[in-house]
Design a protein around this motif. Sequence first.
Motif, PDB file in Angstrom:
ATOM      1  N   TYR A 126      70.124  64.924 100.356  1.00 31.90           N
ATOM      2  CA  TYR A 126      71.588  65.106  99.749  1.00 31.90           C
ATOM      3  C   TYR A 126      71.206  66.119  98.539  1.00 31.90           C
ATOM      4  O   TYR A 126      70.490  65.525  97.332  1.00 31.90           O
ATOM      5  CB  TYR A 126      71.975  63.681  99.054  1.00 31.90           C
ATOM      6  N   SER A 127      71.523  67.415  98.692  1.00 30.31           N
ATOM      7  CA  SER A 127      71.123  68.235  97.729  1.00 30.31           C
ATOM      8  C   SER A 127      71.981  68.241  96.336  1.00 30.31           C
ATOM      9  O   SER A 127      72.853  67.483  96.106  1.00 30.31           O
ATOM     10  CB  SER A 127      71.370  69.795  98.179  1.00 30.31           C
ATOM     11  N   GLY A 128      71.523  69.020  95.310  1.00 24.75           N
ATOM     12  CA  GLY A 128      71.972  68.704  93.829  1.00 24.75           C
ATOM     13  C   GLY A 128      73.258  69.673  93.705  1.00 24.75           C
ATOM     14  O   GLY A 128      73.376  70.664  92.910  1.00 24.75           O
ATOM     15  N   ASN A 129      74.377  69.059  94.579  1.00 26.40           N
ATOM     16  CA  ASN A 129      75.767  69.727  94.337  1.00 26.40           C
ATOM     17  C   ASN A 129      76.511  68.635  94.081  1.00 26.40           C
ATOM     18  O   ASN A 129      76.987  68.002  95.220  1.00 26.40           O
ATOM     19  CB  ASN A 129      76.002  70.430  95.544  1.00 26.40           C
ATOM     20  N   ALA A 130      77.005  68.342  92.982  1.00 26.15           N
ATOM     21  CA  ALA A 130      77.901  67.097  92.706  1.00 26.15           C
ATOM     22  C   ALA A 130      79.420  67.325  93.207  1.00 26.15           C
ATOM     23  O   ALA A 130      79.944  66.409  93.441  1.00 26.15           O
ATOM     24  CB  ALA A 130      77.878  66.822  91.039  1.00 26.15           C
ATOM     25  N   ARG A 131      79.578  68.341  93.462  1.00 24.01           N
ATOM     26  CA  ARG A 131      80.916  68.818  93.845  1.00 24.01           C
ATOM     27  C   ARG A 131      81.242  68.413  95.273  1.00 24.01           C
ATOM     28  O   ARG A 131      82.354  68.473  95.905  1.00 24.01           O
ATOM     29  CB  ARG A 131      81.442  70.422  93.543  1.00 24.01           C
ATOM     30  N   GLN A 132      80.229  68.310  96.132  1.00 21.42           N
ATOM     31  CA  GLN A 132      80.059  68.026  97.431  1.00 21.42           C
ATOM     32  C   GLN A 132      79.143  66.763  97.969  1.00 21.42           C
ATOM     33  O   GLN A 132      77.971  66.866  98.306  1.00 21.42           O
ATOM     34  CB  GLN A 132      79.670  69.294  98.576  1.00 21.42           C
ATOM     35  N   PRO A 133      79.634  65.533  97.246  1.00 20.51           N
ATOM     36  CA  PRO A 133      78.605  64.446  97.365  1.00 20.51           C
ATOM     37  C   PRO A 133      78.476  63.775  98.796  1.00 20.51           C
ATOM     38  O   PRO A 133      77.411  63.145  98.750  1.00 20.51           O
ATOM     39  CB  PRO A 133      79.683  63.381  96.360  1.00 20.51           C
ATOM     40  N   GLU A 134      79.209  64.200  99.637  1.00 21.80           N
ATOM     41  CA  GLU A 134      78.926  63.798 101.124  1.00 21.80           C
ATOM     42  C   GLU A 134      78.106  64.750 101.750  1.00 21.80           C
ATOM     43  O   GLU A 134      77.400  64.282 102.878  1.00 21.80           O
ATOM     44  CB  GLU A 134      80.226  63.472 101.752  1.00 21.80           C
ATOM     45  N   ARG A 135      77.798  65.844 101.003  1.00 26.37           N
ATOM     46  CA  ARG A 135      77.063  66.961 102.099  1.00 26.37           C
ATOM     47  C   ARG A 135      75.455  66.579 101.939  1.00 26.37           C
ATOM     48  O   ARG A 135      74.832  66.199 101.207  1.00 26.37           O
ATOM     49  CB  ARG A 135      76.897  68.452 101.325  1.00 26.37           C
ATOM     50  N   TYR A 136      74.987  66.514 103.165  1.00 26.57           N
ATOM     51  CA  TYR A 136      73.614  66.435 103.532  1.00 26.57           C
ATOM     52  C   TYR A 136      72.894  67.055 104.466  1.00 26.57           C
ATOM     53  O   TYR A 136      73.854  67.599 105.475  1.00 26.57           O
ATOM     54  CB  TYR A 136      73.310  64.739 103.678  1.00 26.57           C
ATOM     55  N   THR A 137      71.498  67.095 104.628  1.00 28.05           N
ATOM     56  CA  THR A 137      70.869  67.890 105.561  1.00 28.05           C
ATOM     57  C   THR A 137      70.140  66.744 106.358  1.00 28.05           C
ATOM     58  O   THR A 137      69.310  66.040 105.771  1.00 28.05           O
ATOM     59  CB  THR A 137      70.126  68.831 105.207  1.00 28.05           C
ATOM     60  N   SER A 138      69.956  66.554 107.710  1.00 30.12           N
ATOM     61  CA  SER A 138      69.326  65.749 108.500  1.00 30.12           C
ATOM     62  C   SER A 138      67.892  66.446 108.810  1.00 30.12           C
ATOM     63  O   SER A 138      67.841  67.564 109.097  1.00 30.12           O
ATOM     64  CB  SER A 138      70.045  65.209 109.772  1.00 30.12           C
ATOM     65  N   TYR A 139      66.819  65.653 108.895  1.00 30.61           N
ATOM     66  CA  TYR A 139      65.438  65.847 109.242  1.00 30.61           C
ATOM     67  C   TYR A 139      65.433  65.671 110.663  1.00 30.61           C
ATOM     68  O   TYR A 139      65.480  64.841 111.300  1.00 30.61           O
ATOM     69  CB  TYR A 139      64.465  65.087 108.567  1.00 30.61           C
ATOM     70  N   ASN A 140      65.015  66.905 111.545  1.00 31.71           N
ATOM     71  CA  ASN A 140      64.874  67.051 112.976  1.00 31.71           C
ATOM     72  C   ASN A 140      63.578  67.399 113.425  1.00 31.71           C
ATOM     73  O   ASN A 140      63.354  67.687 114.568  1.00 31.71           O
ATOM     74  CB  ASN A 140      65.925  67.947 113.355  1.00 31.71           C
ATOM     75  N   GLY A 141      62.629  67.325 112.547  1.00 26.34           N
ATOM     76  CA  GLY A 141      61.296  67.722 112.655  1.00 26.34           C
ATOM     77  C   GLY A 141      60.459  66.780 113.731  1.00 26.34           C
ATOM     78  O   GLY A 141      60.863  65.270 113.738  1.00 26.34           O
ATOM     79  N   TRP A 142      59.531  67.251 114.245  1.00 26.21           N
ATOM     80  CA  TRP A 142      58.676  66.390 115.220  1.00 26.21           C
ATOM     81  C   TRP A 142      57.723  65.432 114.341  1.00 26.21           C
ATOM     82  O   TRP A 142      57.418  64.457 114.865  1.00 26.21           O
ATOM     83  CB  TRP A 142      57.839  67.346 116.187  1.00 26.21           C
ATOM     84  N   HIS A 143      57.302  66.083 113.149  1.00 25.42           N
ATOM     85  CA  HIS A 143      56.250  65.251 112.358  1.00 25.42           C
ATOM     86  C   HIS A 143      57.081  64.406 111.416  1.00 25.42           C
ATOM     87  O   HIS A 143      57.458  65.028 110.707  1.00 25.42           O
ATOM     88  CB  HIS A 143      54.904  66.281 111.960  1.00 25.42           C
ATOM     89  N   ARG A 144      56.388  63.077 111.504  1.00 27.39           N
ATOM     90  CA  ARG A 144      56.967  62.375 110.233  1.00 27.39           C
ATOM     91  C   ARG A 144      55.847  61.855 109.462  1.00 27.39           C
ATOM     92  O   ARG A 144      55.917  60.775 108.898  1.00 27.39           O
ATOM     93  CB  ARG A 144      57.765  61.082 110.804  1.00 27.39           C
ATOM     94  N   ASP A 145      54.944  62.638 109.007  1.00 26.48           N
ATOM     95  CA  ASP A 145      53.923  62.409 108.196  1.00 26.48           C
ATOM     96  C   ASP A 145      54.224  62.950 106.779  1.00 26.48           C
ATOM     97  O   ASP A 145      55.257  63.656 106.686  1.00 26.48           O
ATOM     98  CB  ASP A 145      52.483  63.141 108.474  1.00 26.48           C
ATOM     99  N   ALA A 146      53.892  62.360 105.754  1.00 26.24           N
ATOM    100  CA  ALA A 146      54.147  62.556 104.459  1.00 26.24           C
ATOM    101  C   ALA A 146      54.271  64.088 104.145  1.00 26.24           C
ATOM    102  O   ALA A 146      55.041  64.533 103.385  1.00 26.24           O
ATOM    103  CB  ALA A 146      53.211  61.761 103.416  1.00 26.24           C
ATOM    104  N   HIS A 147      53.127  64.822 104.436  1.00 28.06           N
ATOM    105  CA  HIS A 147      52.923  66.083 103.799  1.00 28.06           C
ATOM    106  C   HIS A 147      54.227  67.094 104.691  1.00 28.06           C
ATOM    107  O   HIS A 147      54.648  67.941 104.173  1.00 28.06           O
ATOM    108  CB  HIS A 147      51.626  66.675 104.399  1.00 28.06           C
TER     109      HIS A 147
END
Length: 795
Positions: free
Chosen positions: A637-658
């Motif tokens: 959820y990016s830093g845009n308070a005017r669009q509180p519902e807006r988000y980006t989903s992670y679709n990468g293959w790797h779920r490691d911390a880095h």
Amino acid sequence: MGHRVVLWVQRRRPVQLLPPLMLLVILLAAVWAESQDYYSLLGVGREATTREIRQAFKKLALTMHPDKNPGDSSAHEKFLQVNRAYEVLKDQDLRKKYDKYGEKGLDEQQQGGRYESWNYYRYDFGIYDDDLEIITLDSGDFEAAVNSGEIWFINFYFPRCSHCHQLAPTWREFSKEMDGVIRIGAVNCGDNNHLCRRKGINSYPSLFIYRAGQKPEKFNGERSKDDLVRFSMQFITTTVTQLWQGNLFSEIESAFSSGLGWLITLCSDTGDCLEPRTRQKVAAMLDGLVKVGWIDCPSQEQLCDSFQVTSGATALFPPGSSLDQQGSVLWLNTLDSKEIYNQVINHLPDLELLTSDSFKRKLARHRWLVSFTFGDRSPTSTEYKKLQAFLRQDHIQVGRVDCIEDSELCQSLYIHKPCVAVFKGLGIHDFEIHHSKDVLYNIVGFARDSVRAHVTTLRPDNFPSDRKEPWLVDFFAPWCPPCRALLPELRKASIQLAGQMKFGTLDCTIHHNLCSMYNIQAYPTTVIFNGSSVHEYEGQHSADGILEFIQDLVNPSVVVLDPSSFAERVKGRADIQIWAVDFYAPWCGPCQALIPEWRRMARLLSGQILVGSVDCQRFQSFCQSQNVRAYPEIRLYSGNARQPERYTSYNGWHRDAHSLRAWALSSLPRASVDLTPESFRSQVLSGQDHWVLDFYAPWCGPCQHFAPEFEVLARILKGEVRAGKVDCQAHHQTCQSAGITAYPTVRFYPYLGTRRHEHSGEHINSRDANMIADIIRQRLDQLSPRLHSKPKDEL
């Protein structure tokens, strides 16, 4: 039980329809794979060691490989499943996840899809697996082995290395020659790449001698058996004493007073006598148990006559025996070092027998390694006679308890089968049982680690049920290899957290009721009890992972969100705030695998991005209202308070911390600037600011990996040092004039008052943001206070 056939497609990826024949093959493969678990596929039990798993896989690879089954259209899919089973079960962390959650506990990126040719498995795979004298070491037991006090000669090899294969027959002959004198090992650097790199191995084969507390010595000679023997023998420091009329009685009395016997070979012109190399070998094999000496009978004729021996001979004189063949003197009629060793070791007195009467008294104040036996001796029990020699300098005494004779004592300690345990000098109830390999070097390493560590064996009478202080309890089964791999890491962690947390292990094969009470369903299950709070550890099998987890409990890096706090903190976030949120379900295997990586990512993002998690089993309707349809669902959820519902989903293959961290950081506004040849000259070389620059090329993989780290650096140093990036593909001349020869390159350009910057700057050999920042700040401290305090324009 019926088997479900599931055709699963990764969501958010385009789906292509498969031809009917290919679809049938996949469905048949799915049915075949789901009919057996990974252990069944390899034909091994759940208690199988890594070596047994490797041997089982090799046998299957030689018969099931598609190269050997060209007419079988399903051979590829079948072999992929067997290969997948091997890749998971050989890895302790993946094996733990599989044991607990099945295949659903393994991430998509761990699915694998390639294998080697049949020739690789026939000629290159597991070169020394079938050699009993050669001990194959891996990352889990390497350190314990080389620090046990024995001499190790280790062959670091790579499966595809032709020179390694050429050496193999010689290494086998050499290991048979030196068996029992020193330990002969092998490390497969294909399977243990990190270990080999850590040990500085950069060519194959590399042969090193290891001695505890000493720097490893590399063998650089001709790789013949004789040269290998000569090289290894020079590290045997045990003394073979030449005895004569003037020193015989004083040497013998001195050894007897220390509890040591003498093995003496009498050498005459006729008859057999141990030749020098054999004497040295025997002395090494019996080091700390008996002294080895020889007498030159032609020059000491009267002395040899007193033994009533007319030709060469060898005799063992135990402590207290006399030199006139009376009593317990053992005359040996062999010249073979192994036979001599076996006869001597069998003739030496057994370990001190502890009884119910002496056990409590002797263990109250002293550290003991105790072997618990049940009448019949195990085949390796005679080796235990060497333990006292190894542990004497550690002030650990060695004894044994016969559980047939003292059954009540053993039952009170819940000891029902032969084992070895360390008692730490704090009473009979503070002890730890050894569950790893029943070999001398492993037991010695365990004893030394255990007396320093703070791990105790738990039972119903000392289980921390009241939990007045923090406890880490490891619920395990002795037959479980991942459990055994975790135990030494628990000891390391307990040393670092001494006084802050107590550590205990509970054997669920003995204490079923206690384990059932805490709903333990898989091994190992590691739980931290902190007052009324209970937390299950899901991290890697390492002391560092355990410490990270505990530190996170004290100072959580992930905010646990509910519908109310989500609305207040995430949706009501300020413009400058960014949130990464994991929507998960506790029953979801990939969710469980993500937990430690999510915590680690949160710590890496500390101060830059807020990290939270939502339990969608607990707040099911809320997650549905947020359109969460699968788990884990990772959103930013990016830093845009005017669009509180807006988000980006992670679709990468790797779920490691880095990987997750790099994805999250990509959402932040740039803190660095792109430089051109003109701005490089005017702002960096001629300006009045300190600069740190990243010289990179767009096609360079390491550059792409470093890019988010450089942005972190730019934010850390904001207001102190300006950060810029130079594209060396677009501005080749600028990079060439700055002396850039590799990408990425980090250079620091400090402002030096009236002087201009050096054109090439100061090279910084690191790709870690915090380390680079520390180096630059130390450099700034060396500059004049006036320059250091000069106000800087923010970007």
